[in-house]
Write a protein that holds these residues in place. Structure first.
Motif, PDB file in Angstrom:
ATOM      1  N   ALA A   3       1.034  -1.175   0.122  1.00 25.13           N
ATOM      2  CA  ALA A   3      -0.041   0.151   0.045  1.00 25.13           C
ATOM      3  C   ALA A   3       0.879   1.177  -0.107  1.00 25.13           C
ATOM      4  N   ARG A   4       1.855   1.131   0.840  1.00 23.52           N
ATOM      5  CA  ARG A   4       2.842   2.334   0.771  1.00 23.52           C
ATOM      6  C   ARG A   4       3.524   2.654  -0.490  1.00 23.52           C
ATOM      7  N   GLN A   5       3.881   1.464  -1.132  1.00 22.16           N
ATOM      8  CA  GLN A   5       4.634   1.592  -2.559  1.00 22.16           C
ATOM      9  C   GLN A   5       3.576   2.171  -3.544  1.00 22.16           C
ATOM     10  N   ALA A   6       1.997   1.523  -3.443  1.00 20.14           N
ATOM     11  CA  ALA A   6       1.302   2.312  -4.371  1.00 20.14           C
ATOM     12  C   ALA A   6       0.964   3.617  -4.151  1.00 20.14           C
ATOM     13  N   LEU A   7       0.900   4.206  -2.926  1.00 14.79           N
ATOM     14  CA  LEU A   7       0.809   5.440  -2.905  1.00 14.79           C
ATOM     15  C   LEU A   7       1.927   6.286  -3.191  1.00 14.79           C
ATOM     16  N   LEU A   8       3.055   5.959  -2.868  1.00 10.48           N
ATOM     17  CA  LEU A   8       3.941   6.653  -3.431  1.00 10.48           C
ATOM     18  C   LEU A   8       4.135   6.709  -4.847  1.00 10.48           C
ATOM     19  N   MET A  33      -8.749   2.643  10.240  1.00 15.55           N
ATOM     20  CA  MET A  33      -9.169   3.218  11.747  1.00 15.55           C
ATOM     21  C   MET A  33      -8.592   4.679  11.788  1.00 15.55           C
ATOM     22  N   ALA A  34      -9.462   5.247  12.422  1.00  9.55           N
ATOM     23  CA  ALA A  34      -9.226   6.731  12.727  1.00  9.55           C
ATOM     24  C   ALA A  34      -8.274   7.054  13.609  1.00  9.55           C
ATOM     25  N   ARG A  35      -7.726   6.276  14.463  1.00 10.07           N
ATOM     26  CA  ARG A  35      -6.729   6.634  15.368  1.00 10.07           C
ATOM     27  C   ARG A  35      -5.422   5.701  14.859  1.00 10.07           C
ATOM     28  N   SER A  36      -4.342   6.172  15.542  1.00 14.63           N
ATOM     29  CA  SER A  36      -3.011   5.775  15.206  1.00 14.63           C
ATOM     30  C   SER A  36      -2.896   4.088  15.624  1.00 14.63           C
ATOM     31  N   LEU A  40       2.831  -3.988  15.270  1.00 17.56           N
ATOM     32  CA  LEU A  40       4.438  -3.978  14.865  1.00 17.56           C
ATOM     33  C   LEU A  40       4.607  -3.298  13.560  1.00 17.56           C
ATOM     34  N   PHE A  41       3.514  -3.148  12.858  1.00 14.06           N
ATOM     35  CA  PHE A  41       3.536  -2.518  11.455  1.00 14.06           C
ATOM     36  C   PHE A  41       2.986  -1.220  11.411  1.00 14.06           C
ATOM     37  N   GLY A  42       2.663  -0.696  12.748  1.00 16.30           N
ATOM     38  CA  GLY A  42       1.880   0.692  12.786  1.00 16.30           C
ATOM     39  C   GLY A  42       2.299   1.699  12.072  1.00 16.30           C
ATOM     40  N   HIS A  43       3.950   1.839  12.125  1.00 13.35           N
ATOM     41  CA  HIS A  43       4.642   2.796  11.605  1.00 13.35           C
ATOM     42  C   HIS A  43       4.337   2.919  10.178  1.00 13.35           C
ATOM     43  N   VAL A  44       4.420   1.599   9.405  1.00 13.42           N
ATOM     44  CA  VAL A  44       3.983   1.769   7.911  1.00 13.42           C
ATOM     45  C   VAL A  44       2.570   2.195   7.678  1.00 13.42           C
ATOM     46  N   ILE A  45       1.585   1.739   8.509  1.00 13.15           N
ATOM     47  CA  ILE A  45       0.010   2.056   8.365  1.00 13.15           C
ATOM     48  C   ILE A  45      -0.155   3.476   8.549  1.00 13.15           C
ATOM     49  N   ASP A  46       0.563   4.108   9.508  1.00 11.02           N
ATOM     50  CA  ASP A  46       0.388   5.552   9.788  1.00 11.02           C
ATOM     51  C   ASP A  46       1.185   6.166   8.526  1.00 11.02           C
ATOM     52  N   GLU A  47       2.154   5.940   8.227  1.00 16.94           N
ATOM     53  CA  GLU A  47       2.696   6.426   6.927  1.00 16.94           C
ATOM     54  C   GLU A  47       1.857   6.553   5.797  1.00 16.94           C
ATOM     55  N   CYS A  48       0.916   5.426   5.436  1.00 15.43           N
ATOM     56  CA  CYS A  48       0.426   5.251   4.528  1.00 15.43           C
ATOM     57  C   CYS A  48      -0.913   6.274   4.654  1.00 15.43           C
ATOM     58  N   LYS A  49      -1.703   6.263   5.806  1.00 10.17           N
ATOM     59  CA  LYS A  49      -2.600   7.405   6.047  1.00 10.17           C
ATOM     60  C   LYS A  49      -2.096   8.699   5.744  1.00 10.17           C
ATOM     61  N   SER A  50      -0.710   8.919   5.886  1.00 12.54           N
ATOM     62  CA  SER A  50      -0.333  10.427   5.906  1.00 12.54           C
ATOM     63  C   SER A  50      -0.209  10.665   4.422  1.00 12.54           C
ATOM     64  N   LEU A  55      -3.709  13.122  -0.785  1.00 10.14           N
ATOM     65  CA  LEU A  55      -4.396  13.148  -2.028  1.00 10.14           C
ATOM     66  C   LEU A  55      -5.827  13.661  -1.920  1.00 10.14           C
ATOM     67  N   ARG A  56      -6.750  14.090  -2.994  1.00  7.81           N
ATOM     68  CA  ARG A  56      -7.767  14.426  -2.940  1.00  7.81           C
ATOM     69  C   ARG A  56      -8.896  13.387  -2.273  1.00  7.81           C
ATOM     70  N   SER A  57      -8.749  12.223  -2.765  1.00  8.49           N
ATOM     71  CA  SER A  57      -9.460  11.071  -2.355  1.00  8.49           C
ATOM     72  C   SER A  57      -8.671   9.901  -2.408  1.00  8.49           C
ATOM     73  N   CYS A  58      -8.583   9.014  -1.185  1.00 10.36           N
ATOM     74  CA  CYS A  58      -7.704   7.904  -0.975  1.00 10.36           C
ATOM     75  C   CYS A  58      -8.539   6.936  -0.211  1.00 10.36           C
ATOM     76  N   LYS A  59      -9.051   5.822  -0.849  1.00 10.65           N
ATOM     77  CA  LYS A  59      -9.903   4.848  -0.222  1.00 10.65           C
ATOM     78  C   LYS A  59      -9.092   3.551  -0.032  1.00 10.65           C
ATOM     79  N   PHE A  60      -9.420   2.814   1.060  1.00  7.48           N
ATOM     80  CA  PHE A  60      -8.593   1.413   1.241  1.00  7.48           C
ATOM     81  C   PHE A  60      -9.942   0.467   1.437  1.00  7.48           C
TER      82      PHE A  60
END
Length: 97
Positions: A3-8, A33-36, A40-50, A55-60
């Protein structure tokens, strides 16, 4: 990480409306999730959210593996090959159908 690579990649192509699909319900639930994320992979998830927030629109979206056969085949090909190929308008002939 996919997901991170796709967003980049979307950012690099100047795409503004993106839908990321995956078959891992745990990862997709964390991405939505709305919260952080405190896994263990939370830092990657949070980066993806950021990245998605830029973007104008981003859906998972979660999709069952059966509905995601093309992505699964491309991911398997990426593991086998060290090359990074990108197909924008057409697919490799063996995956076309």
């Amino acid at each position: 990480m996919a997901a991170r690579q796709a967003l980049l990649f979307a950012k690099e192509l100047s795409l503004f409306d993106v839908e990321i699909e995956g078959d891992c319900s745990r990862v997709l639930a964390a991405l939505n999730m709305a919260r952080s994320c405190s896994t263990l992979f939370g830092h990657v998830i949070d980066e993806c959210k950021s990245l998605g927030a830029l973007l104008r629109s981003c859906k998972f979206n979660h999709v069952r593996r059966e509905g995601n056969r093309l992505a699964h085949a491309l991911a398997r090909r990426a593991v086998i090959s060290a090359d990074t190929d990108v197909w924008v308008e057409s697919l490799p002939s063996d995956l076309d159908n």
